[in-house]
Design an enzyme around this catalytic site. Structure first.
Site, PDB file in Angstrom:
ATOM      1  N   CYS A  47       0.832  -1.152  -0.105  1.00  0.00           N
ATOM      2  CA  CYS A  47      -0.186   0.130   0.136  1.00  0.00           C
ATOM      3  C   CYS A  47       0.714   1.389   0.161  1.00  0.00           C
ATOM      4  O   CYS A  47       0.138   2.468   0.071  1.00  0.00           O
ATOM      5  CB  CYS A  47      -1.279  -0.030   1.130  1.00  0.00           C
ATOM      6  SG  CYS A  47       0.182   0.146   2.755  1.00  0.00           S
ATOM      7  N   ASN A  48       2.262   1.656   0.508  1.00  0.00           N
ATOM      8  CA  ASN A  48       3.097   2.563   0.126  1.00  0.00           C
ATOM      9  C   ASN A  48       4.496   1.875  -0.599  1.00  0.00           C
ATOM     10  O   ASN A  48       5.147   3.052   0.017  1.00  0.00           O
ATOM     11  CB  ASN A  48       3.077   2.907   1.389  1.00  0.00           C
ATOM     12  CG  ASN A  48       3.642   1.921   2.430  1.00  0.00           C
ATOM     13  OD1 ASN A  48       4.433   1.795   2.432  1.00  0.00           O
ATOM     14  ND2 ASN A  48       3.109   1.400   3.666  1.00  0.00           N
ATOM     15  N   ARG A  49       4.832   1.144  -1.391  1.00  0.00           N
ATOM     16  CA  ARG A  49       5.744   0.935  -2.093  1.00  0.00           C
ATOM     17  C   ARG A  49       5.242  -0.050  -2.842  1.00  0.00           C
ATOM     18  O   ARG A  49       4.915  -0.928  -3.252  1.00  0.00           O
ATOM     19  CB  ARG A  49       6.817   0.896  -0.752  1.00  0.00           C
ATOM     20  CG  ARG A  49       7.093  -0.788  -1.734  1.00  0.00           C
ATOM     21  CD  ARG A  49       8.078  -0.809  -0.320  1.00  0.00           C
ATOM     22  NE  ARG A  49       8.365  -0.321   1.186  1.00  0.00           N
ATOM     23  CZ  ARG A  49       9.470   0.500   0.716  1.00  0.00           C
ATOM     24  NH1 ARG A  49      10.002   0.409   0.420  1.00  0.00           N
ATOM     25  NH2 ARG A  49       8.903   1.420   2.215  1.00  0.00           N
ATOM     26  N   GLU A 116       5.775  -2.237  11.470  1.00  0.00           N
ATOM     27  CA  GLU A 116       4.442  -2.918  10.684  1.00  0.00           C
ATOM     28  C   GLU A 116       4.153  -4.626  11.232  1.00  0.00           C
ATOM     29  O   GLU A 116       5.929  -4.511  10.231  1.00  0.00           O
ATOM     30  CB  GLU A 116       3.635  -2.130   9.720  1.00  0.00           C
ATOM     31  CG  GLU A 116       4.600  -2.446   8.777  1.00  0.00           C
ATOM     32  CD  GLU A 116       3.738  -2.302   7.417  1.00  0.00           C
ATOM     33  OE1 GLU A 116       2.397  -3.160   7.260  1.00  0.00           O
ATOM     34  OE2 GLU A 116       4.396  -1.407   5.762  1.00  0.00           O
ATOM     35  N   GLY A 117       3.392  -4.851  11.304  1.00  0.00           N
ATOM     36  CA  GLY A 117       3.603  -6.421  10.716  1.00  0.00           C
ATOM     37  C   GLY A 117       3.515  -6.926   9.400  1.00  0.00           C
ATOM     38  O   GLY A 117       3.872  -8.184   9.211  1.00  0.00           O
ATOM     39  N   GLN A 122       4.094  -9.749   3.444  1.00  0.00           N
ATOM     40  CA  GLN A 122       4.100  -9.513   1.799  1.00  0.00           C
ATOM     41  C   GLN A 122       5.273  -9.710   1.212  1.00  0.00           C
ATOM     42  O   GLN A 122       5.202  -9.179  -0.092  1.00  0.00           O
ATOM     43  CB  GLN A 122       3.449  -7.668   1.706  1.00  0.00           C
ATOM     44  CG  GLN A 122       2.431  -7.060   2.455  1.00  0.00           C
ATOM     45  CD  GLN A 122       2.526  -5.844   2.170  1.00  0.00           C
ATOM     46  OE1 GLN A 122       2.811  -5.064   3.144  1.00  0.00           O
ATOM     47  NE2 GLN A 122       1.139  -5.879   2.598  1.00  0.00           N
ATOM     48  N   ARG A 194      -6.485 -10.138   3.196  1.00  0.00           N
ATOM     49  CA  ARG A 194      -5.008 -11.124   4.552  1.00  0.00           C
ATOM     50  C   ARG A 194      -5.669  -9.082   5.516  1.00  0.00           C
ATOM     51  O   ARG A 194      -6.024  -9.542   6.970  1.00  0.00           O
ATOM     52  CB  ARG A 194      -4.113 -11.187   4.063  1.00  0.00           C
ATOM     53  CG  ARG A 194      -3.630 -12.626   3.951  1.00  0.00           C
ATOM     54  CD  ARG A 194      -2.863 -12.180   2.984  1.00  0.00           C
ATOM     55  NE  ARG A 194      -2.018 -13.471   2.705  1.00  0.00           N
ATOM     56  CZ  ARG A 194      -2.034 -13.979   1.998  1.00  0.00           C
ATOM     57  NH1 ARG A 194      -1.993 -13.185   0.551  1.00  0.00           N
ATOM     58  NH2 ARG A 194      -1.640 -15.221   0.959  1.00  0.00           N
ATOM     59  N   TYR A 195      -5.961  -8.183   3.997  1.00  0.00           N
ATOM     60  CA  TYR A 195      -5.749  -6.808   5.210  1.00  0.00           C
ATOM     61  C   TYR A 195      -7.552  -7.076   6.406  1.00  0.00           C
ATOM     62  O   TYR A 195      -7.230  -6.285   6.796  1.00  0.00           O
ATOM     63  CB  TYR A 195      -6.104  -5.763   4.288  1.00  0.00           C
ATOM     64  CG  TYR A 195      -4.811  -4.842   4.233  1.00  0.00           C
ATOM     65  CD1 TYR A 195      -3.413  -5.280   4.500  1.00  0.00           C
ATOM     66  CD2 TYR A 195      -4.979  -3.861   5.537  1.00  0.00           C
ATOM     67  CE1 TYR A 195      -2.243  -4.321   4.125  1.00  0.00           C
ATOM     68  CE2 TYR A 195      -3.502  -3.422   5.539  1.00  0.00           C
ATOM     69  CZ  TYR A 195      -2.125  -3.466   5.037  1.00  0.00           C
ATOM     70  OH  TYR A 195      -0.911  -2.393   5.096  1.00  0.00           O
ATOM     71  N   ALA A 196      -7.764  -7.588   5.294  1.00  0.00           N
ATOM     72  CA  ALA A 196      -9.668  -7.930   6.106  1.00  0.00           C
ATOM     73  C   ALA A 196      -9.053  -8.150   7.115  1.00  0.00           C
ATOM     74  O   ALA A 196      -9.888  -7.778   8.563  1.00  0.00           O
ATOM     75  CB  ALA A 196     -10.706  -8.448   5.088  1.00  0.00           C
TER      76      ALA A 196
END
EC number: 1.2.1.70
Length: 463
Positions: A47-49, A116-117, A122, A194-196
């Site tokens: 999400c950020n890379r 962050e875990g 990822q 997985r984020y859910a």
């Protein structure tokens, strides 16, 4: 030679990162296909890379820029982001610095939320995808496996990564001031990946009880059954959005799942005023107190964790709706815990130096093999000469083999020492001067720059 092309929240915009996340999956295969000297590629897209790790099979001293430009062209073709934009937004890392960069990324030290875990998983899945696509290489395998080991070491030996840090939890922390009582909040979770699961766990940690799930891909029933919550059917999605106090989106869809039209349509379906004046919708007033419900729509907080964005920007035009997206979340990321962070950096640095030392030793392998072959040929010639003179005893042959091993011991030790110091040229010079052995080695070295800066330096050197 290892190369990394990196765009992240530190050197790029979320608009560019969002575009890079579209079509990223097939980029590695295209890179390998379009540049013959690339023996492997692994894409890490979060999400950020967005990062491309490349294994370039080129001899010592050859510029990596042709491979870099070929990789940029492949990324541009797959994502639609212009090559000039990519050169301005991608940082080039190569040589020994690649290991330290990936180890830091995997350990969460380069994330929006330090420690962050999710990032370790990822990175691991990125390698698995490269294996499935057939784009990995032995050196990339070694790099990524060592990165996973390093991240576990950082987590076990420091406080970083042990407190459940994640972008999800940071988003919910930022929402605390807007939510009076999580146990009374009506929450809609959009997505079943997985984020859910991480989002649902974080919501429950805050006491959330009324959570429903919707899946654009039709997986809501399975997710709901396995997590003990209710599923929202397709025809009930708009109404569910309109009725929720908090909506959390985290899907892989490349189009917007929620926009202003859906919210307004949902409000009309459930009998709410779709355009109630915002002044009547104070977040602290009616949102979490069902007894205070009014004909106006309840204030809503939408947390968009998707990249590409799951929520259209126009939702903020709907009265009472507030949007919290990744770009906003990143602005409020907490400061690093300095002691734990410094210790983690030290662990990463040691691991990277060890990785590079092994790589440097391996870089002298062709020279070591050349010397060993040269010495073995001399030994075999002496054994043959002894036999021609009638001396075919096992003792003589054993003595010659032992002597060869003794003579090779010191050069082998010196080769490792020189390689670890980066002095491979000294070893090569000695081979050439003493034995007339000229050996070419794979490229070594390290540097970090933007792709544009690197291109500029290459042009200057050529002129």
């Amino acid at each position: 030679m290892l190369i990394c092309l990196s765009a992240s929240h530190k050197n790029s915009t979320f608009d560019v990162l969002e575009k890079l996340s579209v079509g990223a999956g097939a980029t590695a295969a295209r890179m390998v296909e379009e540049h013959a000297r690339l023996s492997g590629a692994v894409i890490v897209a979060t999400c950020n890379r967005f990062e491309a790790y490349l294994d370039l099979d080129e001899p010592f001293g050859v510029s990596p820029l042709p491979a870099v430009f070929a990789a940029i062209d492949a990324v541009s073709a797959n994502t639609g982001v212009g090559a000039d934009t990519l050169r301005d937004n991608l940082e080039l890392v190569h040589g020994n610095h690649v290991a330290e960069h990936l180890f830091a990324v995997t350990s969460g030290l380069e994330s929006v939320v330090v420690g962050e875990g999710e990032i370790a998983g990822q990175v691991r899945r990125a390698l698995e995808q490269a294996r499935a696509d057939g784009t990995t290489s032995p050196e990339l395998e070694r790099l990524f496996q060592r990165a996973s080991q390093t991240s576990r070491g950082v987590k076990n030996r420091t406080g970083i990564g042990s407190a459940g840090r994640s972008i999800v939890r940071l988003a919910l922390e930022l929402a605390e001031s807007r939510v009076i009582d999580w146990s009374k909040a009506e929450i809609l979770l959009v997505g079943t990946g997985r984020y859910a699961g991480a989002s649902l766990a974080a919501l429950r940690d805050r006491g959330a009880e009324n959570v429903r799930v919707y899946s654009p891909s039709g997986r809501a029933l399975g997710f709901a059954a396995s997590h003990g919550i209710q599923a929202v059917p397709v025809d009930g999605f708009a109404a569910a959005v309109a009725s929720a106090n908090v909506v959390v989106t985290c899907t892989l869809r490349e189009d917007h799942v929620i926009d202003a039209a859906i919210i307004r349509a949902g409000r009309a379906q459930v009998g709410l005023n779709p355009d109630a004046p915002e002044t009547t919708l104070g977040l602290a007033a009616a949102k979490l107190c069902p007894a205070d419900a009014s004909p106006e729509a309840p204030p809503q907080l939408i947390i968009d964790l998707g990249l590409p964005r799951n929520v259209a920007p126009d939702v903020i035009e709907v009265p009472g709706v507030e949007l919290l997206d990744l770009e906003t979340i990143s602005i409020h990321a907490p400061l690093e815990e300095l002691n734990a962070h410094d210790e983690a950096r030290e662990i990463v640095g040691r691991a990277a130096r060890k990785f590079s030392a092994v790589a440097e030793e391996q870089s002298l392998a062709p020279a070591v093999v050349a010397l060993r072959n040269y010495m073995f040929e001399l030994r075999d010639a002496e054994i043959a000469r002894a036999r021609s003179r009638g001396d075919s005893s096992e003792a003589t042959e054993a003595a010659l083999r032992h002597l060869t091993g003794v003579l090779l011991h010191t050069p082998m030790v010196r080769a490792r020492e020189l390689a670890r110091r980066g002095d491979q040229d000294d070893f090569l010079t000695g081979l050439s001067a003493l034995f007339d052995l000229d050996v070419e080695l794979p490229a070594a070295g390290a540097s970090t720059s933007s792709a544009t800066d690197a291109a500029g330096r290459e042009g200057s050197a050529a002129s």
